[in-house]
Write an enzyme that holds these catalytic residues in place. Structure first.
Site, PDB file in Angstrom:
ATOM      1  N   ASP A  30     -46.930  24.270  51.882  1.00 26.32           N
ATOM      2  CA  ASP A  30     -47.924  23.385  52.500  1.00 26.32           C
ATOM      3  C   ASP A  30     -48.985  24.246  53.187  1.00 26.32           C
ATOM      4  O   ASP A  30     -48.681  25.230  53.855  1.00 26.32           O
ATOM      5  CB  ASP A  30     -47.243  22.462  53.517  1.00 26.32           C
ATOM      6  CG  ASP A  30     -48.126  21.287  53.910  1.00 26.32           C
ATOM      7  OD1 ASP A  30     -47.769  20.146  53.603  1.00 26.32           O
ATOM      8  OD2 ASP A  30     -49.188  21.527  54.534  1.00 26.32           O
ATOM      9  N   ILE A  31     -50.235  23.839  53.016  1.00 27.08           N
ATOM     10  CA  ILE A  31     -51.359  24.610  53.555  1.00 27.08           C
ATOM     11  C   ILE A  31     -51.443  24.484  55.080  1.00 27.08           C
ATOM     12  O   ILE A  31     -52.066  25.310  55.742  1.00 27.08           O
ATOM     13  CB  ILE A  31     -52.672  24.138  52.881  1.00 27.08           C
ATOM     14  CG1 ILE A  31     -53.716  25.239  52.878  1.00 27.08           C
ATOM     15  CG2 ILE A  31     -53.208  22.850  53.504  1.00 27.08           C
ATOM     16  CD1 ILE A  31     -54.885  24.956  51.949  1.00 27.08           C
ATOM     17  N   ASN A  86     -43.572  10.617  53.130  1.00 28.06           N
ATOM     18  CA  ASN A  86     -44.483   9.710  53.821  1.00 28.06           C
ATOM     19  C   ASN A  86     -45.028   8.730  52.784  1.00 28.06           C
ATOM     20  O   ASN A  86     -45.543   9.157  51.745  1.00 28.06           O
ATOM     21  CB  ASN A  86     -45.615  10.497  54.479  1.00 28.06           C
ATOM     22  CG  ASN A  86     -45.117  11.417  55.581  1.00 28.06           C
ATOM     23  OD1 ASN A  86     -44.160  11.087  56.276  1.00 28.06           O
ATOM     24  ND2 ASN A  86     -45.747  12.573  55.728  1.00 28.06           N
ATOM     25  N   GLY A  92     -47.986   7.593  57.212  1.00 27.13           N
ATOM     26  CA  GLY A  92     -48.729   8.827  57.475  1.00 27.13           C
ATOM     27  C   GLY A  92     -49.104   9.602  56.229  1.00 27.13           C
ATOM     28  O   GLY A  92     -49.447  10.780  56.306  1.00 27.13           O
ATOM     29  N   GLN A  93     -49.056   8.934  55.079  1.00 29.59           N
ATOM     30  CA  GLN A  93     -49.399   9.637  53.837  1.00 29.59           C
ATOM     31  C   GLN A  93     -50.904   9.904  53.781  1.00 29.59           C
ATOM     32  O   GLN A  93     -51.721   9.025  54.085  1.00 29.59           O
ATOM     33  CB  GLN A  93     -48.973   8.797  52.621  1.00 29.59           C
ATOM     34  CG  GLN A  93     -49.181   9.514  51.300  1.00 29.59           C
ATOM     35  CD  GLN A  93     -48.580   8.759  50.117  1.00 29.59           C
ATOM     36  OE1 GLN A  93     -48.051   7.654  50.256  1.00 29.59           O
ATOM     37  NE2 GLN A  93     -48.676   9.365  48.940  1.00 29.59           N
ATOM     38  N   HIS A  99     -44.991  13.085  47.002  1.00 31.15           N
ATOM     39  CA  HIS A  99     -44.496  14.423  47.340  1.00 31.15           C
ATOM     40  C   HIS A  99     -43.373  14.318  48.357  1.00 31.15           C
ATOM     41  O   HIS A  99     -43.353  13.413  49.195  1.00 31.15           O
ATOM     42  CB  HIS A  99     -45.618  15.319  47.866  1.00 31.15           C
ATOM     43  CG  HIS A  99     -46.430  14.705  48.964  1.00 31.15           C
ATOM     44  ND1 HIS A  99     -47.420  13.777  48.721  1.00 31.15           N
ATOM     45  CD2 HIS A  99     -46.398  14.873  50.307  1.00 31.15           C
ATOM     46  CE1 HIS A  99     -47.967  13.411  49.880  1.00 31.15           C
ATOM     47  NE2 HIS A  99     -47.360  14.052  50.847  1.00 31.15           N
ATOM     48  N   LEU A 100     -42.466  15.270  48.280  1.00 34.72           N
ATOM     49  CA  LEU A 100     -41.363  15.389  49.226  1.00 34.72           C
ATOM     50  C   LEU A 100     -41.606  16.645  50.046  1.00 34.72           C
ATOM     51  O   LEU A 100     -41.827  17.724  49.487  1.00 34.72           O
ATOM     52  CB  LEU A 100     -40.018  15.486  48.497  1.00 34.72           C
ATOM     53  CG  LEU A 100     -39.564  14.233  47.732  1.00 34.72           C
ATOM     54  CD1 LEU A 100     -40.225  14.163  46.369  1.00 34.72           C
ATOM     55  CD2 LEU A 100     -38.054  14.227  47.572  1.00 34.72           C
ATOM     56  N   HIS A 101     -41.606  16.482  51.358  1.00 38.14           N
ATOM     57  CA  HIS A 101     -41.750  17.634  52.247  1.00 38.14           C
ATOM     58  C   HIS A 101     -40.364  18.242  52.485  1.00 38.14           C
ATOM     59  O   HIS A 101     -39.418  17.515  52.823  1.00 38.14           O
ATOM     60  CB  HIS A 101     -42.280  17.207  53.619  1.00 38.14           C
ATOM     61  CG  HIS A 101     -43.653  16.608  53.630  1.00 38.14           C
ATOM     62  ND1 HIS A 101     -44.753  17.296  54.071  1.00 38.14           N
ATOM     63  CD2 HIS A 101     -44.100  15.378  53.281  1.00 38.14           C
ATOM     64  CE1 HIS A 101     -45.826  16.512  54.004  1.00 38.14           C
ATOM     65  NE2 HIS A 101     -45.455  15.341  53.528  1.00 38.14           N
TER      66      HIS A 101
HETATM   67  P1  AMP Z   1     -48.756  13.630  53.526  1.00 36.65           P
HETATM   68  O1  AMP Z   1     -49.395  13.514  54.876  1.00 36.65           O
HETATM   69  O2  AMP Z   1     -47.313  13.266  53.497  1.00 36.65           O
HETATM   70  O3  AMP Z   1     -49.560  12.921  52.462  1.00 36.65           O
HETATM   71  O4  AMP Z   1     -48.762  15.176  53.198  1.00 36.65           O
HETATM   72  C1  AMP Z   1     -49.793  15.822  52.538  1.00 36.65           C
HETATM   73  C2  AMP Z   1     -49.584  17.285  52.788  1.00 36.65           C
HETATM   74  O5  AMP Z   1     -50.365  18.005  51.861  1.00 36.65           O
HETATM   75  C3  AMP Z   1     -49.999  17.761  54.194  1.00 36.65           C
HETATM   76  O6  AMP Z   1     -48.873  18.324  54.843  1.00 36.65           O
HETATM   77  C4  AMP Z   1     -51.079  18.784  53.906  1.00 36.65           C
HETATM   78  O7  AMP Z   1     -51.051  19.866  54.784  1.00 36.65           O
HETATM   79  C5  AMP Z   1     -50.751  19.196  52.480  1.00 36.65           C
HETATM   80  N1  AMP Z   1     -51.864  19.731  51.713  1.00 36.65           N
HETATM   81  C6  AMP Z   1     -53.098  19.199  51.573  1.00 36.65           C
HETATM   82  N2  AMP Z   1     -53.855  19.966  50.764  1.00 36.65           N
HETATM   83  C7  AMP Z   1     -53.064  21.002  50.365  1.00 36.65           C
HETATM   84  C8  AMP Z   1     -53.269  22.127  49.534  1.00 36.65           C
HETATM   85  N3  AMP Z   1     -54.441  22.363  48.916  1.00 36.65           N
HETATM   86  N4  AMP Z   1     -52.241  22.992  49.360  1.00 36.65           N
HETATM   87  C9  AMP Z   1     -51.064  22.777  49.975  1.00 36.65           C
HETATM   88  N5  AMP Z   1     -50.801  21.720  50.767  1.00 36.65           N
HETATM   89  C10 AMP Z   1     -51.798  20.840  50.976  1.00 36.65           C
END
Ligand code: AMP
Length: 113
Positions: A30-31, A86, A92-93, A99-101
């Site tokens: 995650d960035i 999310n 909070g998506q 995606h799965l964190h």
């Molecule tokens: P969510 O809030 O569950 O939709 O999570 C989206 C996630 O994507 C967040 O934790 C962001 O930090 C992550 N994210 C967004 N853009 C990128 C990217 N280019 N590379 C890696 N992670 C990203």
């Protein structure tokens, strides 16, 4: 479905630190890490959110979950970790590609924010 930043990571249009990949899934860091280890596991199929999954996605969803212990082990998360999905606005998506964190490397608290 609209193209998202994650479909561009799958197609290598934008860079990411990819830590796992197979025919159905890809995982990358995650960035904006919320923990010492923060990895996102996504299906290559562009499903916007968990709500959009159907019976036909059952095997794919199982596959994503089964990938997680392998990815976590590779990341050194031997003491445990948290897996989060999310879903939608109240969940909070922010990126509408399922995606799965995987969060680990510190003690998680409950309830989450
Ligand atoms: P969510 O809030 O569950 O939709 O999570 C989206 C996630 O994507 C967040 O934790 C962001 O930090 C992550 N994210 C967004 N853009 C990128 C990217 N280019 N590379 C890696 N992670 C990203």
């Amino acid at each position: 479905m609209t193209e998202t930043i994650f479909s561009k990571i799958i197609s290598r249009e934008i860079p990411a630190t990819i830590v796992y990949e197979d025919d159905l899934a890809i995982a990358f860091t995650d960035i904006n890490s919320q923990a010492p280890t923060h990895i996102l596991v996504i299906p290559k199929k562009p499903i916007p959110k968990l709500d959009d999954c159907t019976e036909s996605d059952q095997a794919l969803l199982g596959h994503l979950l089964v990938c997680i212990p392998k990815i976590a082990q590779q990341a050194g998360l031997s003491d445990g970790y948290r897996v989060v999905i999310n879903n939608g606005n109240d969940g909070g998506q922010t990126v509408y590609h399922l995606h799965l964190h995987i969060l680990g490397g510190r003690q998680m608290i409950w309830p989450p924010g």
